[in-house]
Motif scaffolding. Structure first.
Motif, PDB file in Angstrom:
ATOM      1  N   UNK A 177       0.869  -1.173   0.000  1.00  0.00           N
ATOM      2  CA  UNK A 177       0.000   0.000   0.000  1.00  0.00           C
ATOM      3  C   UNK A 177       0.909   1.227   0.000  1.00  0.00           C
ATOM      4  N   UNK A 178       0.537   2.222  -0.792  1.00  0.00           N
ATOM      5  CA  UNK A 178       1.370   3.420  -0.917  1.00  0.00           C
ATOM      6  C   UNK A 178       0.525   4.648  -0.614  1.00  0.00           C
ATOM      7  N   UNK A 179       1.133   5.628   0.040  1.00  0.00           N
ATOM      8  CA  UNK A 179       0.432   6.879   0.338  1.00  0.00           C
ATOM      9  C   UNK A 179       1.127   8.060  -0.326  1.00  0.00           C
ATOM     10  N   UNK A 180       0.311   8.890  -0.949  1.00  0.00           N
ATOM     11  CA  UNK A 180       0.763  10.155  -1.525  1.00  0.00           C
ATOM     12  C   UNK A 180      -0.079  11.282  -0.943  1.00  0.00           C
ATOM     13  N   UNK A 181       0.516  12.459  -0.817  1.00  0.00           N
ATOM     14  CA  UNK A 181      -0.245  13.630  -0.416  1.00  0.00           C
ATOM     15  C   UNK A 181      -1.079  14.142  -1.576  1.00  0.00           C
ATOM     16  N   UNK A 182      -2.103  14.927  -1.263  1.00  0.00           N
ATOM     17  CA  UNK A 182      -2.922  15.513  -2.321  1.00  0.00           C
ATOM     18  C   UNK A 182      -2.107  16.402  -3.257  1.00  0.00           C
ATOM     19  N   UNK A 183      -0.923  16.825  -2.796  1.00  0.00           N
ATOM     20  CA  UNK A 183      -0.056  17.646  -3.636  1.00  0.00           C
ATOM     21  C   UNK A 183       0.732  16.816  -4.644  1.00  0.00           C
ATOM     22  N   UNK A 184       0.539  15.493  -4.613  1.00  0.00           N
ATOM     23  CA  UNK A 184       1.228  14.627  -5.560  1.00  0.00           C
ATOM     24  C   UNK A 184       2.583  14.152  -5.101  1.00  0.00           C
ATOM     25  N   UNK A 185       2.940  14.447  -3.856  1.00  0.00           N
ATOM     26  CA  UNK A 185       4.240  14.033  -3.328  1.00  0.00           C
ATOM     27  C   UNK A 185       4.114  12.746  -2.511  1.00  0.00           C
ATOM     28  N   UNK A 186       5.095  11.886  -2.682  1.00  0.00           N
ATOM     29  CA  UNK A 186       5.134  10.594  -1.991  1.00  0.00           C
ATOM     30  C   UNK A 186       5.274  10.772  -0.481  1.00  0.00           C
ATOM     31  N   UNK A 187       4.581   9.896   0.273  1.00  0.00           N
ATOM     32  CA  UNK A 187       4.677   9.923   1.735  1.00  0.00           C
ATOM     33  C   UNK A 187       5.330   8.649   2.274  1.00  0.00           C
ATOM     34  N   UNK A 188       4.720   7.481   2.003  1.00  0.00           N
ATOM     35  CA  UNK A 188       5.258   6.255   2.597  1.00  0.00           C
ATOM     36  C   UNK A 188       4.709   5.016   1.901  1.00  0.00           C
ATOM     37  N   UNK A 189       5.338   3.868   2.205  1.00  0.00           N
ATOM     38  CA  UNK A 189       4.956   2.566   1.649  1.00  0.00           C
ATOM     39  C   UNK A 189       4.772   1.564   2.785  1.00  0.00           C
ATOM     40  N   UNK A 190       3.719   0.750   2.684  1.00  0.00           N
ATOM     41  CA  UNK A 190       3.451  -0.304   3.670  1.00  0.00           C
ATOM     42  C   UNK A 190       3.342  -1.634   2.920  1.00  0.00           C
ATOM     43  N   UNK A 191       4.282  -2.537   3.120  1.00  0.00           N
ATOM     44  CA  UNK A 191       4.259  -3.818   2.420  1.00  0.00           C
ATOM     45  C   UNK A 191       3.269  -4.773   3.075  1.00  0.00           C
ATOM     46  N   UNK A 192       2.590  -5.551   2.253  1.00  0.00           N
ATOM     47  CA  UNK A 192       1.627  -6.532   2.754  1.00  0.00           C
ATOM     48  C   UNK A 192       2.359  -7.646   3.506  1.00  0.00           C
ATOM     49  N   UNK A 193       1.729  -8.210   4.542  1.00  0.00           N
ATOM     50  CA  UNK A 193       2.385  -9.275   5.313  1.00  0.00           C
ATOM     51  C   UNK A 193       2.552 -10.554   4.495  1.00  0.00           C
ATOM     52  N   UNK A 194       3.660 -11.238   4.741  1.00  0.00           N
ATOM     53  CA  UNK A 194       3.957 -12.520   4.100  1.00  0.00           C
ATOM     54  C   UNK A 194       4.309 -13.546   5.165  1.00  0.00           C
ATOM     55  N   UNK A 195       4.447 -14.791   4.758  1.00  0.00           N
ATOM     56  CA  UNK A 195       4.866 -15.832   5.700  1.00  0.00           C
ATOM     57  C   UNK A 195       6.233 -15.502   6.287  1.00  0.00           C
ATOM     58  N   UNK A 196       7.100 -14.939   5.439  1.00  0.00           N
ATOM     59  CA  UNK A 196       8.459 -14.629   5.874  1.00  0.00           C
ATOM     60  C   UNK A 196       8.509 -13.386   6.759  1.00  0.00           C
ATOM     61  N   UNK A 197       7.593 -12.466   6.524  1.00  0.00           N
ATOM     62  CA  UNK A 197       7.550 -11.233   7.309  1.00  0.00           C
ATOM     63  C   UNK A 197       6.089 -10.850   7.530  1.00  0.00           C
ATOM     64  N   UNK A 198       5.523 -11.395   8.602  1.00  0.00           N
ATOM     65  CA  UNK A 198       4.101 -11.185   8.888  1.00  0.00           C
ATOM     66  C   UNK A 198       3.822  -9.814   9.481  1.00  0.00           C
ATOM     67  N   UNK A 199       4.868  -9.095   9.847  1.00  0.00           N
ATOM     68  CA  UNK A 199       4.736  -7.746  10.404  1.00  0.00           C
ATOM     69  C   UNK A 199       3.812  -7.707  11.622  1.00  0.00           C
ATOM     70  N   UNK A 200       3.827  -8.788  12.387  1.00  0.00           N
ATOM     71  CA  UNK A 200       3.065  -8.838  13.625  1.00  0.00           C
ATOM     72  C   UNK A 200       1.647  -9.331  13.481  1.00  0.00           C
ATOM     73  N   UNK A 201       1.218  -9.661  12.274  1.00  0.00           N
ATOM     74  CA  UNK A 201      -0.157 -10.104  12.060  1.00  0.00           C
ATOM     75  C   UNK A 201      -0.331 -11.567  12.440  1.00  0.00           C
TER      76      UNK A 201
END
Length: 451
Positions: A177-201
């Protein structure tokens, strides 16, 4: 990817926006407004009836200018150009035009290309009848840390959330998932959880990292995502794909519930068969969402149980055809009583009574065309619009390759034709995603919260 420090203040603001936004939604439910029932709860609403339908359209080589384009259709009742194209704005090349979405103030329309990973930003405020391209994001993969295949744009306070379908490394299904500001500038990226990296899920044993749709239920601090397939598959010829056993293994079979404020994945659900569009119920006490699985033709419900724990379960079959009917888009009515399900395989729209969300029942079906993909429904439930194209290399061939925008009236019992636009005859291309436009836009519903 770790959320940058400067993003934390934005998330705090959105947390406040979610809390106040829930109150605004409750109070605003009494106001008569028309809009798409699948739109973001943070989106400024249309006052009255929609005036235009914006259609993000795939270009076809040798047809017109051959480029992807934003087509504007007049749907104002009584207008001399009702049901007609009033403007068309082409972008550079063919990008696999797919989905899009407005910024929360509804001044901009962001439109994504699945194949090129370009995002085209249109001004739809200055002249809603003639949107104007103002910016193109053409460094998406480099900026986001390798996310590709932007699926669309979902309005959040002051920004858009862009769910993706693939990654630049192997062009498989693992994505972000990626977030951009309404001004068209990049903010951040959130990778989906996987078996290798569940990110706490929890549910890490089934986590596949695939993505597709992303929708928020603010009052429950819930962000729900679904899953489809990666660039390698969705750019492949459909016949070749379905004949390739290895390729068919690479479809998503999960949905993920996130802590929306923290952007933290909390639970992974196993939902076999590529769960696509997500539609949250609108009722203030209706804590559930529907999705349809494309490969297994099932309706699934994601809901909060009696303990407040999120669960997912299959609740109804879609159609009875052997091999399935390839359900694609779904649309929930504003009163949470009816669900429209478009089936690309047989070109039908099936209508379900979902008054009891645990036991949906089909009550009607309508042949829309030889193929049908997207459906958009007005807030008052009286008008529905349908388009035909799924993906450039997945659409049907020959006489079955109908390309249209069709408007219908719904009286609660039957869909009746209102207008029909042949996009092939008009040399426009393959119509995909629809969004509503108007010259009459209400106040941004999260303005107070996001200041």
């Amino acid at each position: 990817m770790k959320t940058p420090t400067n993003c934390q203040s934005h998330i705090v603001k959105i947390s406040l926006a979610a809390a106040i936004g829930a109150l605004i939604l409750t109070l605003g439910a009494r106001v008569s407004r028309a809009d798409e029932t699948c739109s973001s709860p943070y989106l400024a609403r249309i006052d009255g009836q929609e005036e235009f339908v914006y259609v993000w359209t795939l270009g076809v080589e040798g047809m017109g200018d051959g480029a992807d384009k934003l087509v504007t259709v007049d749907v104002k009742p009584g207008s001399p150009t009702y049901g007609k194209v009033v403007s068309s704005s082409s972008v550079e090349g063919r990008n696999e035009a797919h989905h899009g979405g407005f910024t929360d103030d509804r001044r901009q329309l962001w439109l994504a290309g699945l194949e090129s990973s370009r995002v085209f930003i249109f001004d739809v405020h200055s002249d809603p009848a003639k949107p104007k391209l103002t910016k193109t994001i053409d460094n998406f993969a480099e900026t986001t840390g390798g996310a590709v295949g932007p699926h669309g744009a979902y309005a959040l306070p002051g920004r858009v959330l862009i769910p993706c379908l693939s990654n630049a490394k192997d062009k498989g299904g693992k994505t972000a998932l990626v977030e951009y500001g309404n001004d068209g500038n990049y903010i951040t990226t959130h990778w989906l959880p996987t078996k290798e990296d569940a990110r706490g899920a929890s549910g890490a044993e089934v986590a596949d990292g695939y993505g597709y749709d992303a929708r928020v239920l603010p009052r429950k601090n819930a962000l729900l995502t679904s899953s489809f397939t990666g660039w390698n598959n969705y750019t492949m010829d459909f016949g070749k794909l379905t004949a390739d056993p290895e390729a068919m293994k690479h479809f998503g079979s999960t949905m993920v519930m996130w802590d929306f404020h923290a952007r933290q994945p909390k639970k992974v659900f196993q939902v076999p068969g590529a769960p696509l569009e997500i539609r949250w119920a609108w009722g203030p006490n209706h804590n559930y969402a529907f999705t349809a699985t494309a490969l297994t033709s099932k309706l699934w419900l994601v809901y909060a149980d009696d303990r407040g724990e999120w669960q997912a379960k299959e609740v109804a079959p879609i159609g009875e055809a052997k091999g399935g009917v390839l359900p694609v888009d779904i649309s929930i009515s504003a009163d949470d009583k009816t669900l429209f399900v478009d089936c690309f395989g047989d070109g039908k729209c099936r209508v379900f009574d979902i008054s009891d969300p645990q036991k949906p029942k089909q009550i009607y079906e309508k042949q829309i065309g030889k193929q049908v993909n997207m459906v958009s429904q007005s807030w008052d439930g009286k008008r529905l619009y349908f388009t035909s194209s799924l993906l450039a290399r997945w659409d049907k061939q020959g006489a079955d390759n109908e390309q249209f925008l069709r408007g219908y009236a719904w009286d609660g019992k039957e869909l009746k034709p209102a207008f029909d636009l042949d996009f092939t005859a008009l040399k426009l291309g393959r119509p995909h995603h629809m969004l509503f436009g108007s010259t009459k836009i209400g106040a941004n519903r999260t303005t107070i919260a996001s200041n």
